[in-house]
Design an enzyme around this catalytic site. Structure first.
Site, PDB file in Angstrom:
ATOM      1  N   PRO A   2       0.825  -1.210   0.000  1.00  0.00           N
ATOM      2  CA  PRO A   2       0.000   0.000   0.000  1.00  0.00           C
ATOM      3  C   PRO A   2       0.857   1.256   0.000  1.00  0.00           C
ATOM      4  CG  PRO A   2      -0.844  -1.593   1.574  1.00  0.00           C
ATOM      5  CD  PRO A   2       0.468  -2.128   1.091  1.00  0.00           C
ATOM      6  N   GLU A   3       0.475   2.218  -0.853  1.00  0.00           N
ATOM      7  CA  GLU A   3       1.200   3.483  -0.931  1.00  0.00           C
ATOM      8  C   GLU A   3       0.379   4.561  -0.230  1.00  0.00           C
ATOM      9  OE1 GLU A   3       2.612   4.287  -4.908  1.00  0.00           O
ATOM     10  OE2 GLU A   3       2.727   2.167  -5.381  1.00  0.00           O
ATOM     11  N   HIS A  92      -5.696 -15.241   9.414  1.00  0.00           N
ATOM     12  CA  HIS A  92      -4.771 -14.122   9.221  1.00  0.00           C
ATOM     13  C   HIS A  92      -5.238 -12.834   9.897  1.00  0.00           C
ATOM     14  CE1 HIS A  92      -2.638 -16.741   6.545  1.00  0.00           C
ATOM     15  NE2 HIS A  92      -3.650 -16.830   5.713  1.00  0.00           N
ATOM     16  N   ARG A 117       0.689 -12.167   4.818  1.00  0.00           N
ATOM     17  CA  ARG A 117       2.141 -12.338   4.681  1.00  0.00           C
ATOM     18  C   ARG A 117       2.919 -11.880   5.911  1.00  0.00           C
ATOM     19  NH1 ARG A 117       3.104 -10.051  -1.491  1.00  0.00           N
ATOM     20  NH2 ARG A 117       1.217 -10.954  -2.399  1.00  0.00           N
ATOM     21  N   ARG A 160      21.691  14.849  -7.484  1.00  0.00           N
ATOM     22  CA  ARG A 160      21.510  13.400  -7.503  1.00  0.00           C
ATOM     23  C   ARG A 160      21.519  12.886  -8.947  1.00  0.00           C
ATOM     24  NH1 ARG A 160      20.165  11.230  -2.628  1.00  0.00           N
ATOM     25  NH2 ARG A 160      19.762  12.787  -1.001  1.00  0.00           N
TER      26      ARG A 160
END
Length: 279
Positions: A2-3, A92, A117, A160
């Site tokens: 998830p972002e 889970h 997970r 950068r």
């Protein structure tokens, strides 16, 4: 994983479920997820009231009335569900809070963390230590914060030589952006994912900063992007997947110029882009 938009969606759903409400009971089904969970977590949460919830990068930060903070990271497969009736917990479902009713409700509600997970994480620590917490201390710019701007973006990227796509994924530079929204923002800004981050100056920085905010806010409006595991706390999927212009679209026509979308691997992650529209 998830972002920012997915985590923001979770935070917004948790505010009415938690903020200003008291924990009647807590269930902790394991001693660890990605890392060991805090000692006596259930006992320490029971009887406490949540006073404020915020998001920092990909973390939900939940303040309690005893000057402690509950920190949540969903990992790769974690999701939050909110139930009005006590659920039968599955294999889970590793963590659950039973919340006292809000003023306009009759019964308790239940907040459940499901994480197949087990790459997510929960921590509980003193609020006074929040600026030094190992997972928060190195986070960079908050892209939806009031201080985010083209100038701040340009300063973060200055000097950068890494590709701009890699720089966008660097959480120490900008917090919360992952592979999906980096690809989408670069497409919207017309910038190649291969361009060196240090060259994002002037008009390019303006375009990219605007594209980042536009992309993230659109995704939040749609409840995030459901590709594999993400669901909203009410069980709904995220519909931003229907708006994806380039991510996951390799070999399909570009929505702007009809050239075929290409994909390359950068630092082990797939980048999707249009070589004609993005320079």
């Amino acid at each position: 994983m998830p972002e920012l938009p997915e985590v923001e969606t979770v935070k917004l759903a948790l505010i009415p479920a938690l903020q200003g409400r008291t924990v009647l009971s807590a269930f902790v089904g394991r001693k660890d997820l990605r890392w060991p969970l805090p000692e006596n977590l259930a006992e320490r949460l029971t009887g406490r009231q949540f006073t404020r919830l915020v998001r920092r990068g990909k973390y939900v930060v939940m303040m309690l009335d005893n000057d402690e903070v509950l920190l949540l990271h969903l990992g790769m497969s974690g999701s939050i569900r909110i139930h009005e009736d006590k659920p039968a917990l599955g294999k889970h479902d590793h963590f659950m809070l039973e919340m006292a009713p809000a003023d306009d409700q009759d019964g308790s509600s239940y907040v459940v963390l499901n994480d197949p997970r087990r790459f997510g994480w929960i921590d509980l620590f003193a609020e006074s230590a929040i600026l030094k917490h190992k997972l928060l201390v190195s986070l960079g710019l908050e892209p939806l914060g009031n201080s985010f701007s083209a100038a701040r973006l340009e300063a973060a990227f200055k000097g950068r030589s890494v590709p701009v796509k890699n720089a966008l994924l660097n959480q120490a530079l900008i917090a919360g952006i992952g592979n999906i929204y980096a690809s989408e923002a670069l497409f919207l800004a017309g910038i190649s994912p291969r361009r060196k981050a240090g060259t994002i100056t002037g008009a390019r920085a303006d375009r990219l900063a605007t594209a980042i905010v536009t992309t993230l806010r659109a995704a939040i409006e749609d409840g995030g992007t459901s590709l594999r595991d993400h669901v909203q706390p009410g069980g709904e999927i995220g519909y931003f997947v229907q708006r994806l212009a380039v991510y996951g679209q390799a070999g399909k026509p570009c929505p702007k110029c009809s050239s075929l979308i290409k994909t390359i691997i950068q630092s082990g992650r797939s980048s999707f882009y249009c070589s004609r529209c993005q320079r």
